[in-house]
Design an enzyme around this catalytic site. Structure first.
Site, PDB file in Angstrom:
ATOM      1  N   PRO B 126      84.747  53.836  38.601  1.00  0.00           N
ATOM      2  CA  PRO B 126      86.243  53.983  38.125  1.00  0.00           C
ATOM      3  C   PRO B 126      87.219  53.112  38.198  1.00  0.00           C
ATOM      4  O   PRO B 126      87.918  52.844  37.441  1.00  0.00           O
ATOM      5  CB  PRO B 126      86.582  55.242  38.768  1.00  0.00           C
ATOM      6  CG  PRO B 126      84.966  55.814  39.170  1.00  0.00           C
ATOM      7  CD  PRO B 126      84.466  54.636  39.296  1.00  0.00           C
ATOM      8  N   GLN B 334      92.457  53.007   4.091  1.00  0.00           N
ATOM      9  CA  GLN B 334      93.681  52.933   3.193  1.00  0.00           C
ATOM     10  C   GLN B 334      93.128  53.158   1.771  1.00  0.00           C
ATOM     11  O   GLN B 334      93.763  53.666   0.815  1.00  0.00           O
ATOM     12  CB  GLN B 334      94.195  51.239   3.497  1.00  0.00           C
ATOM     13  CG  GLN B 334      95.448  51.461   2.749  1.00  0.00           C
ATOM     14  CD  GLN B 334      96.637  52.072   3.489  1.00  0.00           C
ATOM     15  OE1 GLN B 334      96.661  52.661   4.442  1.00  0.00           O
ATOM     16  NE2 GLN B 334      97.631  52.402   2.842  1.00  0.00           N
ATOM     17  N   GLY B 337      93.124  56.457   0.653  1.00  0.00           N
ATOM     18  CA  GLY B 337      94.332  57.179   0.632  1.00  0.00           C
ATOM     19  C   GLY B 337      94.220  58.373   1.604  1.00  0.00           C
ATOM     20  O   GLY B 337      93.710  58.292   2.590  1.00  0.00           O
ATOM     21  N   GLU B 361      81.115  45.792  27.099  1.00  0.00           N
ATOM     22  CA  GLU B 361      80.470  44.840  27.164  1.00  0.00           C
ATOM     23  C   GLU B 361      81.231  43.343  27.204  1.00  0.00           C
ATOM     24  O   GLU B 361      81.031  42.353  26.442  1.00  0.00           O
ATOM     25  CB  GLU B 361      79.522  44.361  25.886  1.00  0.00           C
ATOM     26  CG  GLU B 361      78.186  45.397  26.045  1.00  0.00           C
ATOM     27  CD  GLU B 361      77.316  45.123  26.996  1.00  0.00           C
ATOM     28  OE1 GLU B 361      76.838  46.096  27.648  1.00  0.00           O
ATOM     29  OE2 GLU B 361      76.802  44.034  27.268  1.00  0.00           O
ATOM     30  N   SER B 364      87.961  42.050  24.300  1.00  0.00           N
ATOM     31  CA  SER B 364      88.151  40.928  23.393  1.00  0.00           C
ATOM     32  C   SER B 364      88.715  39.918  24.339  1.00  0.00           C
ATOM     33  O   SER B 364      88.531  38.467  24.067  1.00  0.00           O
ATOM     34  CB  SER B 364      89.114  41.485  22.385  1.00  0.00           C
ATOM     35  OG  SER B 364      88.399  41.888  21.460  1.00  0.00           O
TER      36      SER B 364
END
Lengths: 259, 380
Positions: B126, B334, B337, B361, B364
């Protein structure tokens, strides 16, 4: 138990290519894949060998250009080896010539059973399995939905319009298998890796004792004289619902003898 | 990158399997929050669950490029299922094959490759994530056994898996070298699932919190040597990162395909919206990004197959592919719509599923640390 399965490698139906305007036949100079309708025969053969607890499945295929990728799929599914009849002379061979060549290649294999798809997904002549049986003078059972080996004979359920016939037939025999009757296994990755090491014996027409005049266009007893588009589908009947449309639909279905 | 015939065939088989066995059910399993166990049996039959393991142990003996391609295919059908597949293949099966004893391979590895058992890895706690060495789960030697106590979090397949690979501290004074790896069946009485998490995406698998209450493991189920656990858990990190890049590429590709199909079908102002240049150019951008991500992960995977160091390339592939997947999935919504916002269309689920690729993993940010520390000074 030794089962020979005749398989055809065809242009990918997802990318069907075109007809050659001169010969009015399908162009086959594209990458060929295993005809899906043959995967049912391969699966059935593998199941029979599994059930017998011994034996092997041998593939026989004919292709004008040495194509093996379709065979590789069936080998990856579990077939042990393949014979590929391949020769530029074979271009233009008709169904009977094909059957004679396949039968000659099969003859010396000592097969207990020869399985083929009922019809190919590209040519659809639907006669090659029976012609092989004729050439080899073996019993022929068509449209099998299941095959069970019982000693030196087989019990076959033969699909009919209304259900199926139970047929018993001595071995060796030629059985054509209807598409969709079993669930073909996916080639396993292990099978894919192993397939490239499985033997594929390539034979020419001459190796099988045929000369050029007996095969290809020269040996064909049939000629395709015309190709026309399939008729366009007619527009359906539209019933506007005025609250009573169901009576017209019921009458229509009764007329079709569906209900 | 040109694929070999074997790699092409493995990809084609994985694609066919995913399209027939997973894609038609994925939306339903996502809503149910569960996937039938029998799916993993069928995946194992094809060879998806132990792809790189030696055939002697029931694996397929495939190369890493093939594995990454298969991950992309499964992920294109469902991200959550691809993650269970990835956990089973590497770290768990790969680590047991690399470091396990003959007995461990006989007892466990063959069960993982056959699909009889599913594997899961217990590293994260945790309070830990990127700082994996900060774990506190403790393994204490007691005669011929180790007794493990602690709590783990974010465990993929924590409740459905049959085999757990557990990373725990054996020597608190030895820091990173005081951490060891263990394997044990999850029906061990000390193994307790605390909860199954409720997640944004990957709802087809079970991500769990798990507690170990005096979990007793025979000393013979220590994996590798004592003190090598962190290396075992993180040693295959490049593999894991390339696999995530492949997952992200698969998800993005599925979003692109859905948007492409919708754009050909949906008509506004008298023509299919794909004939409006704004939409057509978006699709072109999306396709380019997907292909770029694929080439990055394939390049890293090929380096790995050649035995070359690929940590930097794996990080680049993971960073680019995971961030690309969110952009492409968002753009796919998008293009749909308002319908893209509904779960009647697949892009809603894909958008939820791809978000995690920027997190697990190595986030970024961690990838950027990796890449920035390995900048090539010779290219100036």
């Amino acid at each position: 138990m030794k089962v020979v399965v005749c398989v055809k490698q065809i242009p990918d139906p997802a990318d069907p290519g075109a007809l050659d305007p001169e010969t009015r036949t399908l162009k086959r100079d594209v990458k060929l894949i295993l005809d899906e309708s043959d995967s049912y025969g391969v699966e059935m053969a593998l199941q029979l060998v599994d059930a017998a607890g011994e034996g092997e499945v041998i593939l026989v295929s004919m292709a004008p250009n040495g194509e093996r990728s379709g065979l590789a799929t069936a080998l990856a599914m579990g077939a042990a080896s393949a014979i590929l009849i391949s020769d530029p002379e074979l271009v233009g061979s008709d169904a009977l010539t094909t059957a004679k060549l396949l039968a000659t290649a099969v003859k010396d294999q000592g097969a207990d059973l020869i399985i083929a798809g009922s019809e190919s997904s590209d040519g659809y002549t639907g006669v090659v399995p029976e012609q092989i049986a004729g050439v080899l003078d073996l019993p022929s059972v068509t449209a099998a939905k299941s095959i069970e080996v019982d000693g030196s004979s087989i019990k076959v359920q033969r699909q009919t319009d209304g259900g199926y016939d139970d047929v018993t037939c001595p071995l060796p025999a030629v059985v054509s298998v209807t598409a969709g009757v079993v669930e073909p296994r996916y080639p396993s990755f292990k099978g894919i890796m192993a397939a490239k090491n499985k033997p594929v014996e390539e034979k020419s027409a001459a190796d099988l004792g045929f000369d050029a005049s007996q095969v290809g266009w020269a040996g064909a007893g049939q000629e395709i004289i015309e190709v026309t588009d399939a008729p366009k589908r007619q527009a359906g009947e539209v019933i506007e619902d005025d609250g009573e449309a169901f009576t017209k639909i019921v009458a229509y279905l009764e007329n079709m003898k569906v209900i | 990158m040109q694929l070999s015939p074997d790699q092409e065939r493995i990809r084609a088989t994985a694609r066919e399997f995913a399209r027939r066995e997973i894609a038609p059910h994925a939306a339903h399993w996502d809503r149910d929050g569960a996937t039938p166990r029998s799916l993993y049996d069928r995946m194992a039959d094809v060879g998806l669950m132990g792809m790189m393991v030696d055939p002697a142990w029931g694996g397929s003996g495939a190369d890493f490029v093939s594995y990454a391609l298969a991950i992309e295919e499964i992920s294109a059908a469902d991200g959550g299922i691809s993650n269970v597949m990835a956990a089973n293949n590497s770290p768990v099966a790969a680590a047991i094959e690399q470091l396990g004893t003959e007995q461990q391979k006989t007892d466990y590895l063959t069960k993982l490759t056959s699909g009889a058992w599913l594997g899961c890895i217990h590293l994260t706690e945790p309070h830990t994530g990127s700082d994996a060495s900060a774990i506190t789960t403790r393994a204490v030697r007691d005669g011929d056994e180790y007794v493990i106590n602690g709590q783990k979090a974010f465990i993929t397949a924590g409740s459905t898996a049959d085999l757990a690979m557990i990373i725990a501290v054996t020597d608190p004074d030895a820091g990173k070298r005081g951490i060891s790896a263990f394997i044990t069946p999850t029906d061990n009485p000390g193994y307790r699932v605390i909860s199954k998490e409720n997640k944004l995406g990957h709802r087809t698998n079970d991500t769990c919190q798990v507690a170990f209450d005096d979990l007793r493991i025979p000393a013979t189920d220590l994996l590798g040597e004592e003190g090598r656990g962190l290396g075992i858990a993180l040693g295959n990190l490049s593999l894991g990162r390339i696999a995530v890049a492949a997952q992200a590429t698969g998800g993005a590709r599925a979003a692109l395909a859905a948007a492409h199909a919708y754009a050909r079908d949906r008509v506004t102002f008298g023509k299919p919206i794909i004939e409006h240049q704004a939409i057509a150019f978006d699709l072109a951008d999306m396709a380019t990004q997907v292909e770029a991500a694929r080439q990055l992960y394939l390049h890293a995977a090929q380096m790995r197959d050649l035995g070359l160091e690929c940590a930097r390339e794996a990080s680049m592939a993971k960073l680019f592919a995971s961030e690309m997947a969110e952009r492409v999935a968002s753009k796919a919504i998008q293009i749909h719509g308002g319908y893209g916002f509904l779960n009647d269309y697949p892009v809603e689920k894909i958008y939820r599923d791809v978000r995690v690729y920027q997190i697990y993993e190595g986030t970024s940010e961690v990838q950027k640390i990796m890449i920035s520390r390995n900048l090539d000074t010779s290219e100036g």
